[in-house]
Design an enzyme around this catalytic site. Structure first.
Site, PDB file in Angstrom:
ATOM      1  N   ARG A 143       0.888  -1.168  -0.077  1.00  0.00           N
ATOM      2  CA  ARG A 143       0.042  -0.117  -0.064  1.00  0.00           C
ATOM      3  C   ARG A 143       0.869   1.309   0.080  1.00  0.00           C
ATOM      4  O   ARG A 143       2.170   1.227   0.328  1.00  0.00           O
ATOM      5  CB  ARG A 143      -0.952   0.002   1.065  1.00  0.00           C
ATOM      6  N   LYS A 167      -2.426  -2.204   7.850  1.00  0.00           N
ATOM      7  CA  LYS A 167      -3.436  -1.581   8.611  1.00  0.00           C
ATOM      8  C   LYS A 167      -3.870  -2.240   9.793  1.00  0.00           C
ATOM      9  O   LYS A 167      -3.616  -3.573  10.155  1.00  0.00           O
ATOM     10  CB  LYS A 167      -4.841  -1.878   7.841  1.00  0.00           C
ATOM     11  N   HIS A 236      -2.319   2.575  -5.916  1.00  0.00           N
ATOM     12  CA  HIS A 236      -3.106   1.299  -5.612  1.00  0.00           C
ATOM     13  C   HIS A 236      -3.340   0.805  -6.969  1.00  0.00           C
ATOM     14  O   HIS A 236      -3.727  -0.522  -7.061  1.00  0.00           O
ATOM     15  CB  HIS A 236      -4.510   2.107  -5.263  1.00  0.00           C
ATOM     16  N   ARG A 239      -0.656  -1.929  -7.191  1.00  0.00           N
ATOM     17  CA  ARG A 239      -0.946  -2.881  -6.203  1.00  0.00           C
ATOM     18  C   ARG A 239      -1.857  -3.896  -6.793  1.00  0.00           C
ATOM     19  O   ARG A 239      -1.888  -5.159  -6.793  1.00  0.00           O
ATOM     20  CB  ARG A 239      -1.523  -2.361  -4.874  1.00  0.00           C
ATOM     21  N   HIS A 262      -4.800  -8.592   3.482  1.00  0.00           N
ATOM     22  CA  HIS A 262      -6.202  -8.710   3.847  1.00  0.00           C
ATOM     23  C   HIS A 262      -6.762  -9.543   4.938  1.00  0.00           C
ATOM     24  O   HIS A 262      -6.292 -10.653   5.273  1.00  0.00           O
ATOM     25  CB  HIS A 262      -6.775  -9.123   2.468  1.00  0.00           C
ATOM     26  N   TYR A 271     -10.077  -9.775  -6.934  1.00  0.00           N
ATOM     27  CA  TYR A 271      -8.979 -10.043  -8.011  1.00  0.00           C
ATOM     28  C   TYR A 271      -9.191 -11.087  -9.139  1.00  0.00           C
ATOM     29  O   TYR A 271      -8.313 -11.399  -9.651  1.00  0.00           O
ATOM     30  CB  TYR A 271      -7.654 -10.028  -7.359  1.00  0.00           C
TER      31      TYR A 271
END
Length: 294
Positions: A143, A167, A236, A239, A262, A271
């Protein structure tokens, strides 16, 4: 803002490690709801149902985001004993189709890297830094926030892995390709010439680190020089390209989930929009019955 709402935000910061931008978004959504129906800790089911009319002109994605914030708050309020009921079912639930991510073709990636490599041959620190940033975005799927805030200590010495804080403060290991390692070595060799040599960040800038905004600008400018549409290039998007191209190459979805950081596999499943023709060819080539019939 009500005391319960403030306590909820404090919980997000302390227990979930929510970023400042995330907290600000929650605050806006919760304050907006309180302006319409009053203290959320005391709002009735009928009060909550009124939000549907107030949000009628908003985009479905915006309504979904606001509803998510309120559902989390009401769940928290029940857990804390501030409410006996959870009126979340009265919230509007728009059905939104998650848009497919923008991706780059292999040819676009080659053009982008070709230009970056050409510019890095000048030996200018800014151009070498640009190549290192690009290699880590596309080669490791980072990210933008993870990339710009990388500490100098995260650079691998022997193992081809990079420790990333994602995150919620979650750490994960991501692979660093040979190309990326070479680009990083070139950057480290000239990093002191770019200023802020004593900075603890891998990509220092003005006593801190390179900002996400500046990274965004650098990629747009590079795309323009490479003859690509700048509107289709961002951290992004790179990514997304990393993830999609790995899947096209046969990567396992669970492995991809780990690489991208994730928490939920459903996020990674976006994806799976790979070329249908490639999937048909894969089945025809690999399925046991298909082989037996040939």
């Amino acid at each position: 803002m009500g005391a319960a709402t403030q306590a909820f935000l404090e919980m997000l910061a302390a227990e979930r490690g929510a970023a400042s931008n995330t907290l600000a978004a929650y605050r806006r959504d919760l304050e907006g709801a309180e302006e319409l129906i009053g203290d959320l800790a005391e709002a009735s089911r009928e009060d909550v149902a009124r939000l549907a009319a107030a949000w009628a002109d908003l985009a479905p994605a915006t309504v979904a985001r606001k509803g998510s914030a309120l559902r989390q708050f009401f769940g928290f309020a029940v857990d804390e004993g501030w409410r006996r009921d959870d009126p979340s079912r009265a919230l509007p639930s728009p059905r939104t189709r998650r848009p497919l991510p923008k991706i780059l073709s292999h040819a676009d990636v080659e053009r982008l890297f070709g230009r970056a490599e050409l510019e890095a041959q000048s030996g200018k620190p800014a151009a070498i830094r640009q190549l290192a940033l690009l290699e880590l975005l596309y080669g490791s799927g980072l990210r933008a926030s993870e990339l710009v805030s990388l500490p100098l200590s995260a650079v691998p010495r022997d193992a081809p892995l990079l420790t990333v804080i994602g995150k919620g403060g979650q750490a994960r290991m991501v692979p660093v390709s040979e190309r990326a390692r070479e680009a990083l070595a070139r950057w480290l060799a000239v990093r002191s010439d770019a200023g802020d040599a004593k900075s603890r960040y891998l990509f220092p800038s003005r006593n801190k680190h390179l900002t996400r905004v500046r990274l965004f600008q650098l990629l747009k400018e590079l795309a323009l020089r490479a003859g690509l549409d700048p509107a289709g290039i961002s951290p992004h998007v790179l990514r997304h390209a990393f993830a999609t191209h790995l899947l096209e190459g046969g990567a396992d979805l669970r492995v991809l989930q780990t690489l991208l950081g994730h928490a939920d596999i459903s996020t990674t499943q976006i994806y799976t929009h790979v070329d249908a023709a490639r999937l048909v060819a894969l089945v025809n080539a690999r399925h046991p019955l298909a082989r037996g019939a040939s």
